[in-house]
Write a protein that holds these residues in place. Structure first.
Motif, PDB file in Angstrom:
ATOM      1  N   ASP A  21      10.859  -7.139 -10.840  1.00  0.00           N
ATOM      2  CA  ASP A  21       9.885  -7.186  -9.746  1.00  0.00           C
ATOM      3  C   ASP A  21       9.769  -5.867  -8.997  1.00  0.00           C
ATOM      4  O   ASP A  21       9.211  -5.837  -7.890  1.00  0.00           O
ATOM      5  CB  ASP A  21      10.278  -8.290  -8.759  1.00  0.00           C
ATOM      6  CG  ASP A  21      10.193  -9.676  -9.367  1.00  0.00           C
ATOM      7  OD1 ASP A  21       9.420  -9.858 -10.326  1.00  0.00           O
ATOM      8  OD2 ASP A  21      10.906 -10.586  -8.891  1.00  0.00           O
ATOM      9  N   LYS A  24       6.182  -5.297  -8.295  1.00  0.00           N
ATOM     10  CA  LYS A  24       5.496  -6.574  -8.081  1.00  0.00           C
ATOM     11  C   LYS A  24       4.274  -6.455  -7.175  1.00  0.00           C
ATOM     12  O   LYS A  24       3.202  -6.984  -7.485  1.00  0.00           O
ATOM     13  CB  LYS A  24       6.472  -7.598  -7.491  1.00  0.00           C
ATOM     14  CG  LYS A  24       5.838  -8.953  -7.185  1.00  0.00           C
ATOM     15  CD  LYS A  24       6.857  -9.954  -6.708  1.00  0.00           C
ATOM     16  CE  LYS A  24       6.205 -11.239  -6.236  1.00  0.00           C
ATOM     17  NZ  LYS A  24       5.346 -11.849  -7.262  1.00  0.00           N
ATOM     18  N   GLU A  25       4.388  -5.742  -6.052  1.00  0.00           N
ATOM     19  CA  GLU A  25       3.276  -5.710  -5.095  1.00  0.00           C
ATOM     20  C   GLU A  25       2.021  -5.056  -5.678  1.00  0.00           C
ATOM     21  O   GLU A  25       0.928  -5.628  -5.593  1.00  0.00           O
ATOM     22  CB  GLU A  25       3.718  -5.010  -3.801  1.00  0.00           C
ATOM     23  CG  GLU A  25       2.769  -5.256  -2.637  1.00  0.00           C
ATOM     24  CD  GLU A  25       3.315  -4.752  -1.313  1.00  0.00           C
ATOM     25  OE1 GLU A  25       2.604  -4.870  -0.302  1.00  0.00           O
ATOM     26  OE2 GLU A  25       4.454  -4.230  -1.297  1.00  0.00           O
ATOM     27  N   ASP A  28       0.654  -7.456  -8.468  1.00  0.00           N
ATOM     28  CA  ASP A  28      -0.003  -8.652  -7.936  1.00  0.00           C
ATOM     29  C   ASP A  28      -1.409  -8.337  -7.447  1.00  0.00           C
ATOM     30  O   ASP A  28      -2.350  -9.104  -7.675  1.00  0.00           O
ATOM     31  CB  ASP A  28       0.828  -9.251  -6.799  1.00  0.00           C
ATOM     32  CG  ASP A  28       2.071  -9.962  -7.296  1.00  0.00           C
ATOM     33  OD1 ASP A  28       2.201 -10.143  -8.520  1.00  0.00           O
ATOM     34  OD2 ASP A  28       2.921 -10.340  -6.458  1.00  0.00           O
ATOM     35  N   LEU A  29      -1.568  -7.205  -6.777  1.00  0.00           N
ATOM     36  CA  LEU A  29      -2.886  -6.848  -6.263  1.00  0.00           C
ATOM     37  C   LEU A  29      -3.882  -6.625  -7.396  1.00  0.00           C
ATOM     38  O   LEU A  29      -5.056  -6.993  -7.287  1.00  0.00           O
ATOM     39  CB  LEU A  29      -2.781  -5.595  -5.391  1.00  0.00           C
ATOM     40  CG  LEU A  29      -4.027  -5.211  -4.574  1.00  0.00           C
ATOM     41  CD1 LEU A  29      -3.629  -4.508  -3.290  1.00  0.00           C
ATOM     42  CD2 LEU A  29      -4.964  -4.297  -5.378  1.00  0.00           C
ATOM     43  N   LYS A 198      -1.464   1.255   1.825  1.00  0.00           N
ATOM     44  CA  LYS A 198      -2.156   0.406   2.794  1.00  0.00           C
ATOM     45  C   LYS A 198      -2.941   1.303   3.743  1.00  0.00           C
ATOM     46  O   LYS A 198      -2.401   1.880   4.682  1.00  0.00           O
ATOM     47  CB  LYS A 198      -1.148  -0.454   3.546  1.00  0.00           C
ATOM     48  CG  LYS A 198      -0.427  -1.454   2.643  1.00  0.00           C
ATOM     49  CD  LYS A 198       0.564  -2.322   3.405  1.00  0.00           C
ATOM     50  CE  LYS A 198       1.259  -3.304   2.471  1.00  0.00           C
ATOM     51  NZ  LYS A 198       2.262  -4.138   3.184  1.00  0.00           N
ATOM     52  N   THR A 204      -6.219  -2.177   1.155  1.00  0.00           N
ATOM     53  CA  THR A 204      -5.078  -1.687   0.392  1.00  0.00           C
ATOM     54  C   THR A 204      -5.561  -1.176  -0.953  1.00  0.00           C
ATOM     55  O   THR A 204      -6.393  -1.813  -1.610  1.00  0.00           O
ATOM     56  CB  THR A 204      -4.044  -2.804   0.172  1.00  0.00           C
ATOM     57  OG1 THR A 204      -3.651  -3.353   1.430  1.00  0.00           O
ATOM     58  CG2 THR A 204      -2.811  -2.265  -0.544  1.00  0.00           C
TER      59      THR A 204
END
Length: 279
Positions: A21, A24-25, A28-29, A198, A204
């Motif tokens: 992960d 991960k961020e 995911d986006l 961001k 973002t």
């Protein structure tokens, strides 16, 4: 860990995540919500049991459904018990026998016994293929000061191709609005870079690229997300020339609509769309 020691660790070290992960961020986006399927997902709590029914329309128009549930019995959690239209079955259970330790079983087409252990700024995982007894894998990440996380993973073959079959390392850095991660793949012959920025509380930007000797730079996706007053909007484009966009909106209390579309910049006639409703 005592409460004071845990507080010191949180203040001095970055709380780590699993090696899988690390990116991960941004992933995911750029990957979640994008779909070319038409689906309906209904969740209903019935006392201590939650029931989920998912229906999906195939390209030919036929419908397929699957039904699942999750519940706890004592200390044992049945995280997913699912029956599929094709006769397939899914069983996922978990148990926490000690602080920071989680033992789980995941059965679908295969069967894996998993162990996750967290202590302070260390997260480690282990997975054993208990169906074929073909491999065992493990990973560990360590949170360091100033937003840095470092880690690695290794897979060892137990049958067929035995010995070390995969090994990779990686790290991530996050500070304020900036996040970046670098992980290797294919025994460190490829580098994967994920970045996220961001711009504001409502906007973002993110990117995913791979780098290897065969191809110096492959842009998997570059895109962003915007929280508009009427809905959440996402869009991305990749080096393959596919442009995709998503709208996610709460159309009623506890009812979410996701509408997605994608088209190739070289062939606008090949437009694909997807619609999903979760309630």
């Amino acid at each position: 860990l005592t409460q004071s020691y845990a507080s010191q660790c949180q203040a001095k070290f970055t709380m780590p995540t699993k090696f899988a992960d690390l990116a991960k961020e941004p992933k995911d986006l750029l990957e979640e919500d994008y779909t070319t399927k038409v689906s309906l997902k209904c969740k209903k709590a019935a006392g201590p049991v939650t029931v989920t029914i998912e229906s999906e329309r195939a390209s030919g128009g036929q419908l397929s459904s699957k039904i699942g549930t999750k519940f706890s019995y004592g200390a044992l959690s049945f995280d997913k018990v699912q029956l599929k239209a094709d006769g397939g079955q899914v069983l996922e259970t978990s148990l926490k026998p000690a602080p920071g330790l989680k033992v789980s079983f995941k059965g679908n087409k295969g069967a894996d016994l998993c162990v996750d252990y967290t202590r302070g700024n260390l997260v480690s995982t282990g997975v054993l293929d208990v169906k074929e007894m073909s491999k065992v894998s493990g990973s560990a990440t360590l949170g360091l000061p100033s937003g840095v996380i470092l880690g690695g993973s290794l897979t060892y073959g137990l049958s067929g191709k035995t010995g070390v079959t995969a090994f990779d390392v990686g790290g991530s850095y996050g500070s304020g609005p900036i996040f970046a991660s670098v992980t290797t793949a294919s025994k460190m012959s490829q580098f994967n870079i994920a970045m996220l920025y961001k711009v504001s509380p409502v906007m973002t930007l993110a990117s995913l690229t791979t780098h290897s000797s065969a191809k110096a730079c492959n842009v998997l996706a570059v895109g962003g997300a915007y929280k508009a007053s009427f809905a959440d909007l996402k869009a991305k484009v990749g080096s393959d020339g596919i442009v995709s966009a998503v709208l996610v909106k709460d159309v009623a209390p506890k009812v979410t609509l996701t509408a997605s579309g994608s088209v190739s910049t070289s062939d606008f006639s090949n437009f694909k769309y997807g619609v999903g409703i979760v309630m």
